[in-house]
Scaffold this active site. Structure first.
Site, PDB file in Angstrom:
ATOM      1  N   GLU A  39     -74.621  53.423  -4.239  1.00 52.59           N
ATOM      2  CA  GLU A  39     -74.992  54.679  -3.600  1.00 52.59           C
ATOM      3  C   GLU A  39     -74.142  55.807  -4.185  1.00 52.59           C
ATOM      4  OE1 GLU A  39     -76.875  53.971   0.466  1.00 52.59           O
ATOM      5  OE2 GLU A  39     -74.729  54.028   0.795  1.00 52.59           O
ATOM      6  N   HIS A  43     -69.348  51.759   3.220  1.00 56.21           N
ATOM      7  CA  HIS A  43     -70.231  52.921   3.022  1.00 56.21           C
ATOM      8  C   HIS A  43     -69.372  54.127   2.622  1.00 56.21           C
ATOM      9  CE1 HIS A  43     -72.994  56.196   3.836  1.00 56.21           C
ATOM     10  NE2 HIS A  43     -73.976  55.299   3.743  1.00 56.21           N
ATOM     11  N   GLY A  49     -81.031  56.017   4.339  1.00 58.15           N
ATOM     12  CA  GLY A  49     -80.442  56.700   5.485  1.00 58.15           C
ATOM     13  C   GLY A  49     -81.492  57.515   6.226  1.00 58.15           C
ATOM     14  N   GLY A  50     -81.561  58.808   5.915  1.00 57.24           N
ATOM     15  CA  GLY A  50     -82.427  59.743   6.639  1.00 57.24           C
ATOM     16  C   GLY A  50     -83.859  59.263   6.836  1.00 57.24           C
ATOM     17  N   GLY A  73     -77.842  61.831   1.429  1.00 56.39           N
ATOM     18  CA  GLY A  73     -78.130  62.899   2.390  1.00 56.39           C
ATOM     19  C   GLY A  73     -78.304  64.264   1.751  1.00 56.39           C
ATOM     20  N   GLU A 111     -69.357  57.096   3.499  1.00 54.98           N
ATOM     21  CA  GLU A 111     -68.883  57.923   4.623  1.00 54.98           C
ATOM     22  C   GLU A 111     -67.644  57.304   5.254  1.00 54.98           C
ATOM     23  OE1 GLU A 111     -72.651  58.201   6.641  1.00 54.98           O
ATOM     24  OE2 GLU A 111     -73.397  59.460   5.012  1.00 54.98           O
ATOM     25  N   ASN A 136     -80.170  52.479   7.303  1.00 55.86           N
ATOM     26  CA  ASN A 136     -78.876  52.794   7.907  1.00 55.86           C
ATOM     27  C   ASN A 136     -79.070  53.975   8.847  1.00 55.86           C
ATOM     28  OD1 ASN A 136     -76.240  53.428   8.504  1.00 55.86           O
ATOM     29  ND2 ASN A 136     -75.782  54.296   6.486  1.00 55.86           N
ATOM     30  N   TRP A 137     -78.994  53.702  10.147  1.00 56.65           N
ATOM     31  CA  TRP A 137     -79.259  54.769  11.121  1.00 56.65           C
ATOM     32  C   TRP A 137     -78.022  55.632  11.387  1.00 56.65           C
ATOM     33  CZ3 TRP A 137     -82.692  51.941  15.379  1.00 56.65           C
ATOM     34  CH2 TRP A 137     -83.924  51.613  14.802  1.00 56.65           C
ATOM     35  N   LYS A 138     -76.922  55.309  10.754  1.00 57.97           N
ATOM     36  CA  LYS A 138     -75.687  56.104  10.905  1.00 57.97           C
ATOM     37  C   LYS A 138     -75.415  56.364  12.397  1.00 57.97           C
ATOM     38  CE  LYS A 138     -76.614  58.144   6.448  1.00 57.97           C
ATOM     39  NZ  LYS A 138     -76.073  58.972   5.407  1.00 57.97           N
ATOM     40  N   SER A 164     -80.903  59.284  -0.797  1.00 60.60           N
ATOM     41  CA  SER A 164     -82.131  60.078  -0.659  1.00 60.60           C
ATOM     42  C   SER A 164     -83.392  59.314  -1.079  1.00 60.60           C
ATOM     43  CB  SER A 164     -82.001  61.401  -1.425  1.00 60.60           C
ATOM     44  OG  SER A 164     -80.913  62.150  -0.901  1.00 60.60           O
TER      45      SER A 164
HETATM   46  C1  PEP Z   1     -77.119  56.047   3.361  1.00 62.92           C
HETATM   47  O1  PEP Z   1     -76.770  56.424   4.460  1.00 62.92           O
HETATM   48  O2  PEP Z   1     -76.699  54.957   2.947  1.00 62.92           O
HETATM   49  C2  PEP Z   1     -78.034  56.877   2.575  1.00 62.92           C
HETATM   50  C3  PEP Z   1     -78.375  56.482   1.381  1.00 62.92           C
HETATM   51  O3  PEP Z   1     -78.478  58.038   3.156  1.00 62.92           O
HETATM   52  P1  PEP Z   1     -79.728  58.946   2.646  1.00 62.92           P
HETATM   53  O4  PEP Z   1     -80.879  58.006   2.370  1.00 62.92           O
HETATM   54  O5  PEP Z   1     -80.005  59.880   3.786  1.00 62.92           O
HETATM   55  O6  PEP Z   1     -79.283  59.644   1.409  1.00 62.92           O
END
Ligand code: PEP
Length: 252
Positions: A168, A96, A235-236, A174, A98, A9-11, A214
């Protein structure tokens, strides 16, 4: 056997040029990853250019969101699921945390988005997860059950083949603080039980449940060893082709 899914997920990161460059760099790094499905989710503006550059590869492209509306119309700022499909996507992420947190998406909205995605021929990656306060209050299982039931309401048995659930925990997204493999496994097994009760043992057995929060190259192995963890939403660590490829290529 459930084929694992590793989704990035590049957000709201990367220009079109950066997105294409990352996708092109990723392609050879994961070309031999036949053990799992690889998905990346760039921003809307980069979907078509990225999908064009990945045509014929083993990398699927996903949107990070779509409208609840199935058809085109006067809905300023919205993007319909069929437009996402038209841009070359096969998947869409809905619900998601967010979006739930900053854009006030309810389970009802998430369910409409999932249905719009399915109607357009997409696979919907439906996200659920509790906050730290909810976990500390001992409510994590109840919260996730409610989100799951609400977000998947109105789906038929055949729809379920194109549903992927991503667990999640909000406190792990994050933050660098990942759930332990045991904490994640407990919730994944619970989600499968909820599916058994709400749908059928066969549907529950087929359901892919991804862990997100994470995930990094150094913790993917412990997570993937758990029997009910069928992949990851990253994500990251998905923003760099090399680190995402390391996660994809884990095949323990
Ligand atoms: C996400 O954006 O779905 C996520 C899990 O982010 P991260 O891996 O950065 O925690």
């Amino acid at each position: 056997m459930r084929k694992p899914v590793i989704a990035g997920n590049w957000k709201m990161y990367k220009t079109v040029a950066d997105s294409v460059a990352t996708a092109v760099a990723l392609k050879p790094l994961v070309a031999n990853a036949n053990h799992c499905e690889v998905v990346i989710a760039p921003v809307f503006t980069a979907l078509k250019p990225v999908a064009d550059r990945l045509e014929g590869s083993n990398i699927h492209v996903s949107a990070q969101n779509c409208s609840t509306e199935h058809n085109e119309g006067a809905f300023t700022g919205e993007v319909a699921a069929f437009m996402v499909r038209d841009a070359g996507c096969s998947h869409v992420i809905v619900g998601h945390s967010e979006r739930r947190q900053y854009f006030l998406e309810t389970d009802e909205i998430v369910s409409k988005k999932a249905q719009a995605g399915l109607a357009a021929g997409l696979t919907a990656i439906v996200c659920v997860g509790e906050t730290l306060d909810q976990r500390d209050a001992g409510k994590a299982l109840d919260v996730v059950k409610e989100q799951l039931t609400g977000s998947l309401s109105g789906l038929t048995a055949s729809d379920l083949d194109r549903i992927i659930v991503a667990y999640e925990p909000v406190w792990a997204i994050g933050t660098g603080r990942t759930a332990t493999p045991e904490q994640a496994q407990e919730m994944h097994a619970f989600i499968r039980r909820v599916f058994t009760e709400g749908h059928s043992p066969a549907a529950a057995d087929k359901l892919r449940i991804l862990y997100g929060g994470s995930v990094k190259p150094d913790n993917i192995a412990g997570l993937m060893k758990q029997p009910d963890i069928d992949g990851a939403l990253v994500g990251g660590a998905s923003l760099k082709a090399e680190s995402f490829a390391e996660i994809v290529n884990y095949n323990g």
